[in-house]
Design a protein around this motif. Structure first.
Motif, mmCIF file in Angstrom:
data_model
loop_
_atom_site.group_PDB
_atom_site.id
_atom_site.type_symbol
_atom_site.label_atom_id
_atom_site.label_comp_id
_atom_site.label_asym_id
_atom_site.label_seq_id
_atom_site.Cartn_x
_atom_site.Cartn_y
_atom_site.Cartn_z
ATOM 1 N N ARG A 1 53.678 46.307 47.515
ATOM 2 C CA ARG A 1 53.342 47.713 47.308
ATOM 3 C C ARG A 1 52.299 47.754 46.202
ATOM 4 O O ARG A 1 52.605 47.928 45.032
ATOM 5 C CB ARG A 1 54.623 48.438 46.900
ATOM 6 C CG ARG A 1 54.439 49.886 46.576
ATOM 7 C CD ARG A 1 55.802 50.553 46.549
ATOM 8 N NE ARG A 1 55.776 51.722 45.709
ATOM 9 C CZ ARG A 1 56.697 52.679 45.763
ATOM 10 N NH1 ARG A 1 57.715 52.588 46.593
ATOM 11 N NH2 ARG A 1 56.628 53.713 44.992
ATOM 12 N N PRO A 2 51.020 47.541 46.574
ATOM 13 C CA PRO A 2 49.978 47.321 45.567
ATOM 14 C C PRO A 2 49.720 48.493 44.619
ATOM 15 O O PRO A 2 49.492 48.281 43.435
ATOM 16 C CB PRO A 2 48.732 46.999 46.397
ATOM 17 C CG PRO A 2 49.036 47.451 47.782
ATOM 18 C CD PRO A 2 50.512 47.375 47.949
ATOM 19 N N THR A 3 49.726 49.729 45.121
ATOM 20 C CA THR A 3 49.292 50.828 44.248
ATOM 21 C C THR A 3 50.179 52.071 44.256
ATOM 22 O O THR A 3 50.058 52.907 43.375
ATOM 23 C CB THR A 3 47.865 51.291 44.635
ATOM 24 O OG1 THR A 3 47.852 51.582 46.040
ATOM 25 C CG2 THR A 3 46.838 50.251 44.311
ATOM 26 N N ARG B 1 55.557 44.819 42.178
ATOM 27 C CA ARG B 1 54.545 45.246 43.151
ATOM 28 C C ARG B 1 54.255 44.132 44.153
ATOM 29 O O ARG B 1 54.189 44.364 45.351
ATOM 30 C CB ARG B 1 53.252 45.660 42.445
ATOM 31 C CG ARG B 1 53.369 46.982 41.704
ATOM 32 C CD ARG B 1 52.014 47.677 41.580
ATOM 33 N NE ARG B 1 52.177 49.024 41.051
ATOM 34 C CZ ARG B 1 52.579 50.080 41.747
ATOM 35 N NH1 ARG B 1 52.838 49.943 43.046
ATOM 36 N NH2 ARG B 1 52.727 51.256 41.197
ATOM 37 N N GLU B 2 54.075 42.929 43.636
ATOM 38 C CA GLU B 2 53.783 41.800 44.510
ATOM 39 C C GLU B 2 54.926 41.544 45.488
ATOM 40 O O GLU B 2 54.728 41.436 46.684
ATOM 41 C CB GLU B 2 53.558 40.534 43.683
ATOM 42 C CG GLU B 2 52.100 40.254 43.425
ATOM 43 C CD GLU B 2 51.933 39.318 42.242
ATOM 44 O OE1 GLU B 2 52.721 38.346 42.133
ATOM 45 O OE2 GLU B 2 51.031 39.571 41.424
ATOM 46 N N LYS C 1 57.346 43.441 46.386
ATOM 47 C CA LYS C 1 57.636 44.548 47.309
ATOM 48 C C LYS C 1 56.449 44.842 48.221
ATOM 49 O O LYS C 1 56.527 45.694 49.092
ATOM 50 C CB LYS C 1 58.012 45.813 46.521
ATOM 51 C CG LYS C 1 59.282 46.459 47.068
ATOM 52 C CD LYS C 1 59.497 47.873 46.598
ATOM 53 C CE LYS C 1 60.401 48.608 47.597
ATOM 54 N NZ LYS C 1 60.375 50.048 47.475
ATOM 55 N N LEU D 1 54.078 44.317 37.727
ATOM 56 C CA LEU D 1 53.193 43.642 38.685
ATOM 57 C C LEU D 1 53.982 42.740 39.631
ATOM 58 O O LEU D 1 53.717 42.664 40.825
ATOM 59 C CB LEU D 1 52.166 42.800 37.929
ATOM 60 C CG LEU D 1 50.807 43.473 37.726
ATOM 61 C CD1 LEU D 1 49.909 42.575 36.883
ATOM 62 C CD2 LEU D 1 50.143 43.782 39.073
ATOM 63 N N THR E 1 62.797 52.357 41.620
ATOM 64 C CA THR E 1 62.273 52.741 42.928
ATOM 65 C C THR E 1 63.328 52.470 43.995
ATOM 66 O O THR E 1 64.119 51.542 43.863
ATOM 67 C CB THR E 1 60.946 51.988 43.206
ATOM 68 O OG1 THR E 1 60.399 52.452 44.431
ATOM 69 C CG2 THR E 1 61.146 50.489 43.290
ATOM 70 N N PHE F 1 55.265 54.278 41.099
ATOM 71 C CA PHE F 1 56.715 54.104 40.967
ATOM 72 C C PHE F 1 57.303 55.259 40.163
ATOM 73 O O PHE F 1 56.665 55.761 39.231
ATOM 74 C CB PHE F 1 57.028 52.823 40.188
ATOM 75 C CG PHE F 1 56.865 51.559 40.978
ATOM 76 C CD1 PHE F 1 57.418 51.418 42.248
ATOM 77 C CD2 PHE F 1 56.169 50.481 40.430
ATOM 78 C CE1 PHE F 1 57.283 50.234 42.959
ATOM 79 C CE2 PHE F 1 56.028 49.290 41.143
ATOM 80 C CZ PHE F 1 56.585 49.168 42.406
ATOM 81 N N GLN G 1 50.131 49.918 35.447
ATOM 82 C CA GLN G 1 50.614 49.430 36.738
ATOM 83 C C GLN G 1 51.688 50.329 37.353
ATOM 84 O O GLN G 1 51.998 50.232 38.523
ATOM 85 C CB GLN G 1 51.161 48.001 36.600
ATOM 86 C CG GLN G 1 50.083 46.960 36.515
ATOM 87 C CD GLN G 1 49.122 47.041 37.688
ATOM 88 O OE1 GLN G 1 49.512 47.277 38.814
ATOM 89 N NE2 GLN G 1 47.833 46.860 37.419
#
Ligand code: ZN
Ligand code: ZN
Ligand code: FE
Length: 758
Positions: free
Chosen positions: A262-264, A257-258, A260, A254, A343, A267, A311
């Motif tokens: 990149r919510p959804t 994601r935050e 970067k 998470l 990623t 990866f 996630q």
């Protein structure tokens, strides 16, 4: 006894070919020489006819693992005397047509040494040999010799040099050879500062810098410890950096994601070995072979969902897995013994980070940097592939596969540089009967990505000593690739031009890869592409050959409300189609699409639609997918490209039967009847499944009168469900296996489009 000269073309340099010939010649008691020419490998031997035949048979049958032969020619030359068999230094004159070997994964022999405490390279993160490791990513120029790679900055130690110069050693002329004494080395950094003794982070780690020097695996141990603690690391790999974290740690994922933003978007996950992969996904034989192949692509698999936190790939039942491909990754994953999110490290719209300067722009995303001092000369992303109905589909062709040579079924009259498209761009150079394809370069949406794109053109030209006579490019006037093409044309007025329609290029790419001669029936289902009438095409049926194409049918045009905005907002496309169906009665509808707008927005959009303001016409099937995703309330606004298609795949059910209505007259496919029926459908699953069936029925209806091979291309064919259904209905349908169906395959098509014009 006669003297013969063999010229061997193909992937024969940097793959241990000369020592292989040396060893064979010794075995056959032949005298002569072998050398790397720019046309390939040349062998001169004295042999009787029978002996020569046996020798050539052995060459073909016992090839080194990475080598492949495209052509082997034999000529008898003036008799020469030799005292023994020798490997002669490289000759770099003449035209450069040999293949650069791609970067491939660590071999079994090196892996064994890596984990053997008695080996002098035990735990060395850059162990390599003639049969494995980095190639393309470290090369400045051909021929492939150490002095032409970024290994030239490392002076070989005595032990390495002995291996390097011994034709019987498996590291003979292994250009990236090195060891703890003389090769590349790792360092672990806190953001931009190297770890210091007594620093806070090291306290946590309980690893002191002196120890890192003494215990040479300390850096890897430190990195593994940090990953276990939930930290995000940037790690330098083969063709660029990865951002990594523990895939089993939801909080860490998470956080990534935050940071970067990149919510959804799913990866990719690197796993220790095939057993760990099998714990996370259901893997077919073919997929297993792909995961284990020396190219080591990311393979999109059906995940078993149970073990990994949600996630990693939110709301999706597919997951991209790959296995370690460098000794460093192997050390990390073996010690970590958990799946690792890995990623590509890049800022949105910018190219993959390949050096310290570019990775430090991401220092707000990672906590630690695991860096090394071997320069990446040519950036190269991870490749992505999937298996559909037993066929390998490349979604991104890069590391392990690039640069690759495609042999054409004919000769080009001129040297062609093809510029590719604007998204997922690649470039290609074509000469004689061959085309060299660059790896995936990326989307050309920022200044730095266009710079990177230009750099790729320059590298390909430099490495192959290539000067184009023809520039082939897309008809879209505003593509960055078109702009660069125009710059090249301005600089050199003697260059010829070849503008190629986007979807024609899509189909031609597959024809060239599959060496298809004659006419085909091409189906190009795509996101967008500039049409001959200035509209945005993407639902095209064309009869083509290398001479030209006829657009025999297409989806009826609809308006993209808000232009480029419609590409990110499926609700805009759906609304436009609803206006087509119901006019201003749309305001009374109670559908998910309508609810996604305010009344005021609806009114404004209606005026825009009616007057055709900022509402370009499109026949795109990609946009139709978006519309259906909105109508069925799967997705109103996308957070990443391709999201709507992926989410529709998830909801397809093979227990649903039937198709929706559509019209087909005078080369126009009318999809509005289907839209009306979808609006009335109460079940999301039924609507989506029948939508897929309807697309197959549309292809069936349009293709029916033609007795031609069916060729599929365009970004929509990245959709597994659609592809499966089409292969079930048309088992002989042809799709590219080496080039992606998306715009990554465009450059190859552009090269061959010029075939008959020049
Ligand atoms: Zn090896
Ligand atoms: Zn050494
Ligand atoms: Fe396209």
């Amino acid at each position: 006894m006669q003297t013969h000269k063999l010229t061997i073309k193909g992937t024969v340099q940097g793959v241990g070919f000369r020592p292989f010939i040396y060893q064979l010649a010794t075995r056959f008691h032949l005298k002569g020489i072998v050398l790397n020419g720019t046309q390939g490998v040349e062998v001169v031997v004295n042999a009787s006819k029978d002996k020569l035949e046996e020798f050539i048979e052995a060459i073909k049958n016992e090839l080194p693992p990475l080598a492949s032969i495209d052509r082997l020619s034999i000529e008898q030359i003036e008799a020469k005397e030799f005292n023994d068999f020798q490997i002669i230094q490289t000759d770099s004159s003449g035209e450069k047509t040999v293949n650069i070997p791609p970067d491939i994964s660590i071999c079994k022999a090196c892996e064994k040494e890596l984990f053997d405490p008695s080996n002098r390279r035990y735990g060395y993160p850059f162990i390599t040999c003639t049969h494995c490791g980095v190639r393309y990513s470290i090369i400045y120029d051909l021929p492939y010799d150490r002095g032409n790679t970024s290994m030239k900055f490392f002076k070989m130690c005595k032990a390495c040099e002995e291996e390097y110069t011994n034709p019987l050693d498996r590291r003979y002329h292994a250009q990236p050879i090195g060891c703890w004494e003389c090769g590349a080395s790792l360092e672990l950094r806190v953001k931009s500062e190297e770890l210091r003794v007594g620093s806070e982070e090291l306290g946590e780690l309980r690893v002191k810098k002196e120890e890192l020097r003494v215990d040479r695996c300390g850096v890897v141990d430190g990195a593994v410890e940090l990953i276990k603690q939930g930290k995000i690391l940037a790690i330098k790999g083969v063709g660029g950096y990865h951002l990594v974290c523990d895939a089993t740690n939801e909080e860490a994922v998470l956080k990534l994601r935050e940071r970067k933003q990149r919510p959804t978007k799913p990866f990719a996950v690197m796993v220790r070995d095939i057993d760990m992969a099998k714990e996370l996904a259901n893997i077919s034989k073919k997929e297993e072979a792909l995961l284990l192949s020396k190219e080591r692509p990311i393979v999109i698999l059906n995940s078993s969902l149970l073990t990994l936190n949600s996630q990693v790939a939110p709301n999706l039942s597919r997951i991209g897995l790959f296995l370690p491909y460098t000794p460093l990754h192997l050390l990390l994953l073996t010690k970590l013994n958990r799946p690792l999110v890995a990623t590509s490290a890049n800022i949105t719209d910018e190219p993959l980070a390949t050096n310290r300067e570019s990775i430090e722009k991401l220092s707000s995303v990672y906590d630690f940097l695991l860096d090394h001092n071997r320069e990446i000369v040519n950036g190269c992303d991870d490749s992505i592939s999937m298996v559909v109905k037993g066929q390998t589909i490349m979604l991104r062709r890069a590391r392990g596969y690039a640069p690759v040579k495609v042999e054409l079924p004919f000769k080009l009259n001129k040297k062609v540089l093809a510029m590719g498209a604007n998204q997922k761009s690649t470039i290609a150079i074509g000469f004689d009967n061959q085309v060299i394809l660059s790896p995936h370069i990326g989307d050309l949406d920022s200044i730095s990505s266009v710079e990177y794109y230009k750099k790729n053109i320059e590298s390909l030209k430099r490495i192959y000593g290539f000067e184009p006579e023809v520039i082939a490019y897309d008809k879209h006037p505003n593509y960055e690739s078109t702009k660069v093409a125009n710059q090249l044309l301005t600089l050199n007025s003697s260059l010829l031009t070849q503008k190629v329609q986007h979807h024609y290029a899509h189909i031609l790419g597959v024809m060239a890869e599959k060496k298809i001669q004659g006419k085909v029936f091409g189906v190009a289902f795509d996101g967008t592409g500039y049409g001959d009438d200035g509209n945005l095409w993407g639902g095209e049926f064309m009869v083509c050959d290398y001479e030209g194409y006829e657009r025999v049918a297409h989806l009826n045009y609809f308006k993209l409300l808000g232009g480029a905005k419609a590409i990110k907002e499926p609700k805009r496309v759906a609304l436009s189609l609803l206006f087509e169906c119901y006019g201003d009665e749309v305001f009374e509808l109670e559908t998910p699409t309508i609810k996604a707008f305010t009344q005021q927005e609806l009114k404004t959009q209606y005026i825009m639609w009616k007057k055709g303001l900022n509402a370009p016409l499109s026949s795109s099937v990609g946009r139709l997918f978006d519309a259906v995703a909105s109508l069925t309330d799967v997705c109103q606004v996308m957070s990443f490209e391709g999201e709507s298609g992926m989410r529709l795949e998830e909801l397809y059910s093979d227990s649903v039967e039937g198709v929706y209505s559509f019209g087909y007259k005078n080369g126009v496919v009318d999809i509005l009847p289907m839209i009306e029926e979808i609006v009335k459908e109460s079940s999301q699953e039924v609507a989506i499944s029948k939508f897929f069936h309807t697309l197959v029925a549309i292809v069936e209806a349009v293709y029916e009168p033609y007795d031609l091979p069916l060729v599929l291309s365009g970004g929509v064919f990245q959709n597994r469900v659609l592809l499966e259904l089409l292969f079930e209905r048309f088992p002989n349908a042809v799709i590219g296996n080496k080039i992606p169906p998306n715009d990554g395959g465009i450059a190859l098509g552009q090269v061959v489009a010029g075939k008959s014009s020049f």
